[in-house]
Write a protein that holds these residues in place. Structure first.
Motif, mmCIF file in Angstrom:
data_model
loop_
_atom_site.group_PDB
_atom_site.id
_atom_site.type_symbol
_atom_site.label_atom_id
_atom_site.label_comp_id
_atom_site.label_asym_id
_atom_site.label_seq_id
_atom_site.Cartn_x
_atom_site.Cartn_y
_atom_site.Cartn_z
ATOM 1 N N LEU A 1 -7.468 -4.524 -4.981
ATOM 2 C CA LEU A 1 -6.321 -3.647 -4.732
ATOM 3 C C LEU A 1 -6.766 -2.188 -4.848
ATOM 4 C CD1 LEU A 1 -3.783 -5.811 -6.753
ATOM 5 C CD2 LEU A 1 -3.794 -5.512 -4.268
ATOM 6 N N GLU A 2 -6.531 -1.574 -6.009
ATOM 7 C CA GLU A 2 -6.902 -0.174 -6.173
ATOM 8 C C GLU A 2 -8.400 0.057 -6.039
ATOM 9 O OE1 GLU A 2 -2.886 -0.656 -7.923
ATOM 10 O OE2 GLU A 2 -4.769 -1.758 -8.164
ATOM 11 N N TYR B 1 -1.304 1.128 -4.888
ATOM 12 C CA TYR B 1 -0.381 0.046 -4.550
ATOM 13 C C TYR B 1 0.903 0.168 -5.355
ATOM 14 C CZ TYR B 1 -3.523 -2.710 -1.619
ATOM 15 O OH TYR B 1 -4.315 -3.152 -0.587
ATOM 16 N N THR C 1 -10.182 -1.008 -3.813
ATOM 17 C CA THR C 1 -10.507 -0.917 -2.389
ATOM 18 C C THR C 1 -10.195 0.462 -1.816
ATOM 19 O OG1 THR C 1 -8.332 -1.653 -1.587
ATOM 20 C CG2 THR C 1 -9.955 -3.360 -2.134
ATOM 21 N N ARG D 1 0.834 -1.195 0.000
ATOM 22 C CA ARG D 1 0.000 0.000 0.000
ATOM 23 C C ARG D 1 0.873 1.251 0.000
ATOM 24 N NH1 ARG D 1 -4.893 -1.093 4.394
ATOM 25 N NH2 ARG D 1 -6.200 -2.366 3.003
ATOM 26 N N GLN D 2 0.490 2.224 -0.829
ATOM 27 C CA GLN D 2 1.215 3.500 -0.869
ATOM 28 C C GLN D 2 0.478 4.562 -0.045
ATOM 29 O OE1 GLN D 2 4.053 4.123 -2.852
ATOM 30 N NE2 GLN D 2 4.049 6.265 -3.400
ATOM 31 N N ARG D 3 -0.747 4.855 -0.437
ATOM 32 C CA ARG D 3 -1.611 5.786 0.294
ATOM 33 C C ARG D 3 -3.030 5.600 -0.192
ATOM 34 N NH1 ARG D 3 -3.404 9.557 -3.261
ATOM 35 N NH2 ARG D 3 -1.987 10.488 -4.789
ATOM 36 N N ARG D 4 -3.980 6.225 0.520
ATOM 37 C CA ARG D 4 -5.363 6.228 0.077
ATOM 38 C C ARG D 4 -5.526 7.226 -1.074
ATOM 39 N NH1 ARG D 4 -8.702 3.505 3.460
ATOM 40 N NH2 ARG D 4 -7.939 3.118 5.576
ATOM 41 N N TRP E 1 -7.024 2.185 -2.308
ATOM 42 C CA TRP E 1 -5.607 2.422 -2.054
ATOM 43 C C TRP E 1 -4.799 2.371 -3.351
ATOM 44 C CZ3 TRP E 1 -3.070 3.122 2.696
ATOM 45 C CH2 TRP E 1 -3.867 2.972 3.845
#
Length: 285
Positions: free
Chosen positions: A249-250, A256, A252, A222-225, A254
């Motif tokens: 992934l994205e 990535y 959801t 995860r990088q950030r929301r 976030w």
């Protein structure tokens, strides 16, 4: 709000302030966490290189901004601590000099894992990180449009490991290739955390031509929301256009990133170090 070509929001303003308060205030609200997730993998590579080389490892943090990776690797900090450190009311009440003095004291007494040099195009961010003692040296340069000067090349000579956590996309093959060829007789290891919608192929092509072996570790970080529904929709459109599935992934909420490990042709103990880092990644990613 401006967006880049991948659909991601551009937050340029938080990287050019005279100190990191706006950076941490903004990114705290987005649960930015990739430096914390990257830290054990960078630390493991540094440990293996130290054992192989028998000396202090020289690290170049590409796109370092205010030296966040250095605070985690050398300053004994965590992202949770840094969010509180720069975001609490006491910090916001300080003037610039008082904040800088506080940081000098905070980061002065820790045993450093490596010598870390920062590379960034933001002079204010570099100035703060270097003056606060977070970075051991700093180079301000845009290597997408410029060549390294002789002075900059001398500052970066002897680099053992190049790391990054999110700047690929802002910089690309032109920058990475220059950093790979700083020294004529040796090339550094590299470990880049790259957002999934940012193509790494041009960089991989150049590094492979130089003899690098590039490994994309399977697990994701995860990088950030997302800043907004609009940013999420645009990034997902980019992923679909590239044939990348965002399901689970994205979609959801976030962004990535994926870890790209780049071993130079003359790397020492490359298999052991890479296997160890990859193993940690699969356990923690």
């Amino acid at each position: 709000m401006p967006y880049d070509t991948t659909g991601k929001v551009t937050l340029d303003h938080i990287y050019t302030q005279p100190d990191p308060r706006a950076y941490f205030t903004t990114l705290r609200g987005l649960d930015y966490c990739v430096p914390q997730l990257a830290e054990p993998h960078f630390a493991d590579l540094i440990s293996h290189l130290h054992a192989s080389l028998g000396r202090t490892v020289r690290v170049l943090d590409m796109g370092c901004s205010y030296g966040i990776n250095a605070t985690l690797l050398n300053g004994g900090a965590t992202m949770a601590e840094l969010y509180h450190w720069y975001g609490d009311p006491d910090a916001h009440a300080m003037d610039h000099d008082a904040l800088l003095d506080r940081d000098r004291k905070r980061f002065a007494d820790h045993r450093k894992r490596a010598r870390i040099v920062g590379l960034d195009s933001s002079q204010p961010a570099l100035d703060y990180a270097y003056t606060a003692g977070i970075l051991d040296d700093a180079v301000c340069a845009d290597l997408e449009t410029n060549e390294l000067t002789e002075l900059q090349r001398a500052q970066l000579s002897g680099t053992d490991l190049v790391i990054s956590t999110g700047c690929i996309g802002y910089v690309g093959a032109q920058t990475v290739t220059q950093l790979a060829t700083i020294d004529e007789d040796r090339m550094p290891w590299m470990a880049h955390f790259v957002l999934r919608m940012v193509p790494f192929e041009p960089i991989e092509k150049n590094l492979s031509a130089l003899g690098y072996e590039v490994e994309r570790v399977d697990s994701l970080f995860r990088q950030r929301r997302f800043v907004s529904d609009e940013e999420q929709a645009q990034v997902m459109d980019t992923l679909h256009a590239q044939g990348i599935d965002p399901h689970g992934l994205e979609d959801t909420g976030w962004l990535y990133a994926q870890l790209h490990l780049c071993r130079p042709p003359s790397s020492v103990d490359s298999t052991a170090a890479t296997d160890n880092v990859a193993g940690q990644h699969l356990r923690q990613g």
